[in-house]
Design a protein around this motif. Structure first.
Motif, short mmCIF file in Angstrom:
data_model
loop_
_atom_site.label_atom_id
_atom_site.label_comp_id
_atom_site.label_asym_id
_atom_site.label_seq_id
_atom_site.Cartn_x
_atom_site.Cartn_y
_atom_site.Cartn_z
N VAL A 1 7.95 51.75 -12.34
CA VAL A 1 6.50 51.91 -12.20
C VAL A 1 6.15 51.93 -10.72
N GLY B 1 0.79 49.56 -10.50
CA GLY B 1 0.83 49.87 -11.92
C GLY B 1 1.06 48.64 -12.78
N SER B 2 1.25 48.89 -14.08
CA SER B 2 1.39 47.81 -15.05
C SER B 2 2.58 48.05 -15.98
#
Length: 120
Positions: free
Chosen positions: A12, A16-17
């Motif tokens: 990622v 981000g997650s």
């Protein structure tokens, strides 16, 4: 036989997650805790977060407070680690582990790791 299965890692971009999952099987009660650890190359293993399966009490390392959220779904025997605002320094192999104690101390069971890579 108690088993822990971790999943959800990946690549990622910073900011981000990702959501990690740890499925626990073989426990006959809910009197245990699940913790997430991580280990980056060349660094010591670090405790990230933990949750009491019985009552949902949680704890976090200072490095992830406000960004990571641990939760449990007892019906699915699953603990989640929601990781937001990820940073390159969050890159590590993440492991879940189970303890019979709260606060968790000795860990009797470990899952396999799941790799989280955060690119800058």
């Amino acid at each position: 036989e108690v088993q822990l299965q971790a999943s959800g890692g990946g690549l990622v971009q910073a900011g981000g997650s990702l959501r990690l999952s740890c499925v626990a099987s073989g426990f006959t009660t809910d009197d245990y805790a699940i913790a997430w650890f991580r280990q980056a190359p060349g660094r010591e293993r670090e405790g990230v977060s933990c949750v009491s399966i019985r009552d949902g009490t949680t704890d976090y390392a200072d490095s992830v407070k406000g960004r990571f959220t641990i939760s449990r779904d007892n019906a699915k025997n699953t603990v989640y680690l929601q990781m937001n605002s990820l940073k390159p320094e969050d890159t590590a192999v993440y492991y879940c582990a189970a303890s019979r104690y709260w606060p968790p101390s000795e860990y009797d069971y470990w899952g396999q790791g799941t790799l989280v890579t955060v690119s800058s």
